[in-house]
Motif scaffolding. Structure first.
Motif, PDB file in Angstrom:
ATOM      1  N   GLN A  34       0.845  -1.194   0.000  1.00  0.00           N
ATOM      2  CA  GLN A  34       0.000   0.000   0.000  1.00  0.00           C
ATOM      3  C   GLN A  34       0.880   1.244   0.000  1.00  0.00           C
ATOM      4  OE1 GLN A  34      -3.656   0.451   2.480  1.00  0.00           O
ATOM      5  NE2 GLN A  34      -2.537   2.098   3.510  1.00  0.00           N
ATOM      6  N   ILE A  35       0.718   2.098  -1.001  1.00  0.00           N
ATOM      7  CA  ILE A  35       1.437   3.365  -1.053  1.00  0.00           C
ATOM      8  C   ILE A  35       0.440   4.498  -0.854  1.00  0.00           C
ATOM      9  CG2 ILE A  35       2.903   4.896  -2.404  1.00  0.00           C
ATOM     10  CD1 ILE A  35       3.879   2.504  -3.987  1.00  0.00           C
ATOM     11  N   GLU A  36       0.655   5.264   0.206  1.00  0.00           N
ATOM     12  CA  GLU A  36      -0.160   6.452   0.446  1.00  0.00           C
ATOM     13  C   GLU A  36       0.527   7.605  -0.286  1.00  0.00           C
ATOM     14  OE1 GLU A  36       0.040   6.526   4.687  1.00  0.00           O
ATOM     15  OE2 GLU A  36      -0.631   4.442   4.767  1.00  0.00           O
ATOM     16  N   VAL A  37      -0.010   8.002  -1.399  1.00  0.00           N
ATOM     17  CA  VAL A  37       0.676   8.992  -2.233  1.00  0.00           C
ATOM     18  C   VAL A  37       0.544  10.404  -1.670  1.00  0.00           C
ATOM     19  CG1 VAL A  37       0.458   7.588  -4.313  1.00  0.00           C
ATOM     20  CG2 VAL A  37      -1.340   9.256  -3.750  1.00  0.00           C
ATOM     21  N   THR A  38      -0.408  10.622  -0.775  1.00  0.00           N
ATOM     22  CA  THR A  38      -0.594  11.911  -0.119  1.00  0.00           C
ATOM     23  C   THR A  38      -1.496  11.725   1.091  1.00  0.00           C
ATOM     24  OG1 THR A  38      -1.315  14.224  -0.428  1.00  0.00           O
ATOM     25  CG2 THR A  38      -2.635  12.517  -1.485  1.00  0.00           C
ATOM     26  N   HIS A  39      -1.419  12.675   2.031  1.00  0.00           N
ATOM     27  CA  HIS A  39      -2.407  12.745   3.108  1.00  0.00           C
ATOM     28  C   HIS A  39      -3.296  13.968   2.943  1.00  0.00           C
ATOM     29  CE1 HIS A  39      -0.184   9.941   6.163  1.00  0.00           C
ATOM     30  NE2 HIS A  39      -0.826   9.279   5.229  1.00  0.00           N
ATOM     31  N   ARG A  40      -3.071  14.725   1.842  1.00  0.00           N
ATOM     32  CA  ARG A  40      -3.934  15.869   1.559  1.00  0.00           C
ATOM     33  C   ARG A  40      -5.286  15.385   1.033  1.00  0.00           C
ATOM     34  NH1 ARG A  40      -1.667  18.692  -2.898  1.00  0.00           N
ATOM     35  NH2 ARG A  40      -0.303  16.895  -3.327  1.00  0.00           N
ATOM     36  N   CYS A  41      -6.299  16.230   1.200  1.00  0.00           N
ATOM     37  CA  CYS A  41      -7.630  15.862   0.723  1.00  0.00           C
ATOM     38  C   CYS A  41      -8.425  17.123   0.412  1.00  0.00           C
ATOM     39  CB  CYS A  41      -8.366  15.018   1.770  1.00  0.00           C
ATOM     40  SG  CYS A  41      -9.915  14.300   1.149  1.00  0.00           S
ATOM     41  N   ASN A  42      -9.339  17.003  -0.535  1.00  0.00           N
ATOM     42  CA  ASN A  42     -10.214  18.122  -0.890  1.00  0.00           C
ATOM     43  C   ASN A  42     -11.475  18.168  -0.049  1.00  0.00           C
ATOM     44  OD1 ASN A  42     -10.977  15.670  -2.255  1.00  0.00           O
ATOM     45  ND2 ASN A  42     -12.430  16.857  -3.463  1.00  0.00           N
ATOM     46  N   LEU A  43     -11.683  17.151   0.796  1.00  0.00           N
ATOM     47  CA  LEU A  43     -12.845  17.110   1.673  1.00  0.00           C
ATOM     48  C   LEU A  43     -12.385  17.137   3.130  1.00  0.00           C
ATOM     49  CD1 LEU A  43     -15.012  14.383  -0.132  1.00  0.00           C
ATOM     50  CD2 LEU A  43     -15.144  16.870  -0.377  1.00  0.00           C
ATOM     51  N   ILE A  87      -5.837  14.398  -5.670  1.00  0.00           N
ATOM     52  CA  ILE A  87      -5.473  15.789  -5.419  1.00  0.00           C
ATOM     53  C   ILE A  87      -4.079  16.066  -5.994  1.00  0.00           C
ATOM     54  CG2 ILE A  87      -4.285  15.665  -3.183  1.00  0.00           C
ATOM     55  CD1 ILE A  87      -6.192  17.964  -2.267  1.00  0.00           C
ATOM     56  N   ARG A  88      -3.325  14.993  -6.249  1.00  0.00           N
ATOM     57  CA  ARG A  88      -2.023  15.118  -6.902  1.00  0.00           C
ATOM     58  C   ARG A  88      -2.229  15.268  -8.401  1.00  0.00           C
ATOM     59  NH1 ARG A  88       2.976  12.056  -4.300  1.00  0.00           N
ATOM     60  NH2 ARG A  88       3.767  12.572  -6.391  1.00  0.00           N
ATOM     61  N   GLU A  89      -1.599  16.269  -9.001  1.00  0.00           N
ATOM     62  CA  GLU A  89      -1.718  16.486 -10.443  1.00  0.00           C
ATOM     63  C   GLU A  89      -1.064  15.368 -11.252  1.00  0.00           C
ATOM     64  OE1 GLU A  89      -0.221  20.321 -11.391  1.00  0.00           O
ATOM     65  OE2 GLU A  89      -1.798  21.406 -10.305  1.00  0.00           O
ATOM     66  N   ASP A  90      -0.073  14.694 -10.644  1.00  0.00           N
ATOM     67  CA  ASP A  90       0.624  13.634 -11.374  1.00  0.00           C
ATOM     68  C   ASP A  90       0.044  12.248 -11.110  1.00  0.00           C
ATOM     69  OD1 ASP A  90       1.431  13.327  -8.769  1.00  0.00           O
ATOM     70  OD2 ASP A  90       3.580  13.448  -9.169  1.00  0.00           O
ATOM     71  N   MET A  91      -1.135  12.189 -10.480  1.00  0.00           N
ATOM     72  CA  MET A  91      -1.720  10.886 -10.162  1.00  0.00           C
ATOM     73  C   MET A  91      -1.962  10.024 -11.403  1.00  0.00           C
ATOM     74  SD  MET A  91      -2.312   9.047  -7.604  1.00  0.00           S
ATOM     75  CE  MET A  91      -2.905   7.366  -7.491  1.00  0.00           C
ATOM     76  N   PRO A  92      -2.472  10.582 -12.513  1.00  0.00           N
ATOM     77  CA  PRO A  92      -2.624   9.737 -13.708  1.00  0.00           C
ATOM     78  C   PRO A  92      -1.303   9.112 -14.167  1.00  0.00           C
ATOM     79  CG  PRO A  92      -3.921  11.726 -13.956  1.00  0.00           C
ATOM     80  CD  PRO A  92      -3.085  11.906 -12.718  1.00  0.00           C
ATOM     81  N   GLU A  93      -0.203   9.848 -14.051  1.00  0.00           N
ATOM     82  CA  GLU A  93       1.103   9.296 -14.430  1.00  0.00           C
ATOM     83  C   GLU A  93       1.504   8.169 -13.489  1.00  0.00           C
ATOM     84  OE1 GLU A  93       4.130  12.398 -15.794  1.00  0.00           O
ATOM     85  OE2 GLU A  93       2.678  13.631 -14.699  1.00  0.00           O
ATOM     86  N   ILE A  94       1.231   8.351 -12.190  1.00  0.00           N
ATOM     87  CA  ILE A  94       1.539   7.293 -11.216  1.00  0.00           C
ATOM     88  C   ILE A  94       0.762   6.033 -11.541  1.00  0.00           C
ATOM     89  CG2 ILE A  94       1.324   6.609  -8.796  1.00  0.00           C
ATOM     90  CD1 ILE A  94       1.789   9.568  -8.051  1.00  0.00           C
ATOM     91  N   LEU A 112     -12.722  13.878  -7.849  1.00  0.00           N
ATOM     92  CA  LEU A 112     -11.737  14.606  -8.657  1.00  0.00           C
ATOM     93  C   LEU A 112     -11.297  13.828  -9.895  1.00  0.00           C
ATOM     94  CD1 LEU A 112      -9.421  15.960  -5.787  1.00  0.00           C
ATOM     95  CD2 LEU A 112     -11.257  17.187  -6.965  1.00  0.00           C
ATOM     96  N   ILE A 113     -12.116  12.886 -10.334  1.00  0.00           N
ATOM     97  CA  ILE A 113     -11.715  11.992 -11.412  1.00  0.00           C
ATOM     98  C   ILE A 113     -12.419  12.375 -12.711  1.00  0.00           C
ATOM     99  CG2 ILE A 113     -11.635   9.594 -12.182  1.00  0.00           C
ATOM    100  CD1 ILE A 113     -11.654   8.770  -9.258  1.00  0.00           C
TER     101      ILE A 113
END
Length: 364
Positions: A34-43, A87-94, A112-113
């Motif tokens: 499991q990779i947590e790519v961020t702990h930021r959130c829009n909610l 919320i990461r702009e590079d998520m599609p690349e990941i 956000l999808i």
């Protein structure tokens, strides 16, 4: 239809039990990552347990995440989660890079999808898409503290299904998570009916975590920290859940004849004895089977902290390879302690723990 949930459950458990039989603490290469790519959130969900103190510049960057993925066994099942990962702009690349190497699961709030990303899910073969419905309409929106979040999540699911149909594809499978709360216990069955209408694959009904040391920072370097060795109480709203209403809803769900597979967190907890013990804070370690999850599974935080499940830091991916951390001294000591105790007090209520009596199937 193949029951992938049951297949995955058995595989992961046996995979962990084989090395777990020995007292050395060594494990086979990780099977679930499991990779947590961020702990930021829009909610700002009222039930969220994730800390949001990690700054953007502290997060693993794209190249670091690609480097982690490169280290994974090809057979490993990879979960990408947050925070809200998109919320990461590079998520599609990941995602695109991850899908080129491993079977993947994504956990998201679904707000956000865009269509291009949904098309990639289908065309590149995302294995499992997970989002949450914690109520119907305004109930979900209120819990999520965001107007329109229910409709956005539903629309994403419908769009995935539409693209799958147009491509005559089977994947991604779709899982809806629902957290049991006082606000939604009267509409759990209605959520199942919505899931059936959208033809999703799984509905996972979850009790809230009891301990804030499970799958969330801050991370501790002391294996004997009180967070791990003391019994958790859980959130105060457990006291406000009416078990008679909950029992009625779950009886309707259990008797329902449909195509959606029902699962639970913790595994097998959705039966009268398990629910009563959970809600009354009467659970004991002896109520659960021994755990072998740390012999098959590893988690990585947005800062690169590596941990098993409880917030015990066994290393950092920014200073060592995953292979070195996976069978390093800290991880082996954790496994040996868990093997000796079967479960630690801080494990109570963990989503991957398995109640000894229960009708629910296991989840990925």
């Amino acid at each position: 239809m193949i029951n992938y949930s049951d297949w995955h459950k058995r595989l992961v458990r046996i995979y962990g039990q084989i090395p777990g039989f020995f007292s050395s603490g060594y494990a086979l290469p990780p099977l679930v990552v499991q990779i947590e790519v961020t702990h930021r959130c829009n909610l700002n969900c009222s039930t969220c347990y994730q800390m949001k103190g990690v700054k953007i510049e502290e997060e693993l960057n794209l190249e670091e995440i690609r480097g982690i993925i490169d280290q994974l066994p090809r057979a490993a099942f990879l979960t990408l989660t947050g925070g809200e990962p998109f919320i990461r702009e590079d998520m599609p690349e990941i995602i695109n890079y991850a899908l080129s190497r491993n079977r993947c699961n994504i956990l998201t709030n679904g707000t956000l999808i865009g269509e291009d990303t949904i098309r990639m899910f289908v065309e590149k073969g995302l294995f499992l898409f997970g989002t949450s419905l914690d109520g119907i309409g305004s109930i979900h929106d209120k819990i999520r503290n965001g107007k329109g979040t229910y409709e956005k999540a539903v629309e994403v699911i419908r769009s995935i299904q539409k693209h799958k149909e147009s491509k005559r594809g089977k994947y991604p499978l779709i899982n809806i998570n629902t957290l049991i709360m006082p606000q939604n216990i009267e509409c759990l069955y209605e959520i199942l009916l919505v899931a059936e209408k959208m033809e999703v694959d799984y509905l996972t009904i979850m009790f809230p975590k009891l301990s804030d040391a499970q799958y969330t920072p801050p991370f501790y370097d002391d294996l004997n920290h009180e967070k791990f060795l003391s019994f958790p109480r859980g959130p105060e709203f457990l006291d406000a859940i009416d078990q008679s209403i909950l029992n009625k809803q779950l009886r309707l769900i259990k008797s329902h004849q449909g195509s959606v597979t029902i699962r639970s967190y913790p595994y097998g907890i959705l039966e009268p004895e398990g629910m009563q013990k959970y809600l009354k804070r009467q659970l004991k370690l002896q109520d659960f089977y021994p755990c072998y999850v740390p012999w098959s599974t590893v988690c990585i935080s947005p800062r690169g902290d590596v941990y098993p499940c409880l917030a015990y830091r066994v290393g950092t991916i920014r200073e060592n390879t995953l292979k070195a951390v996976w069978n390093g001294q800290c991880f082996r000591e954790y496994r040996k302690k868990l093997r000796k105790m079967s479960l630690m007090p801080g494990c109570l209520g963990c989503c991957y723990s398995k109640f000894k009596k229960g009708w629910s199937q296991l989840i990925f």
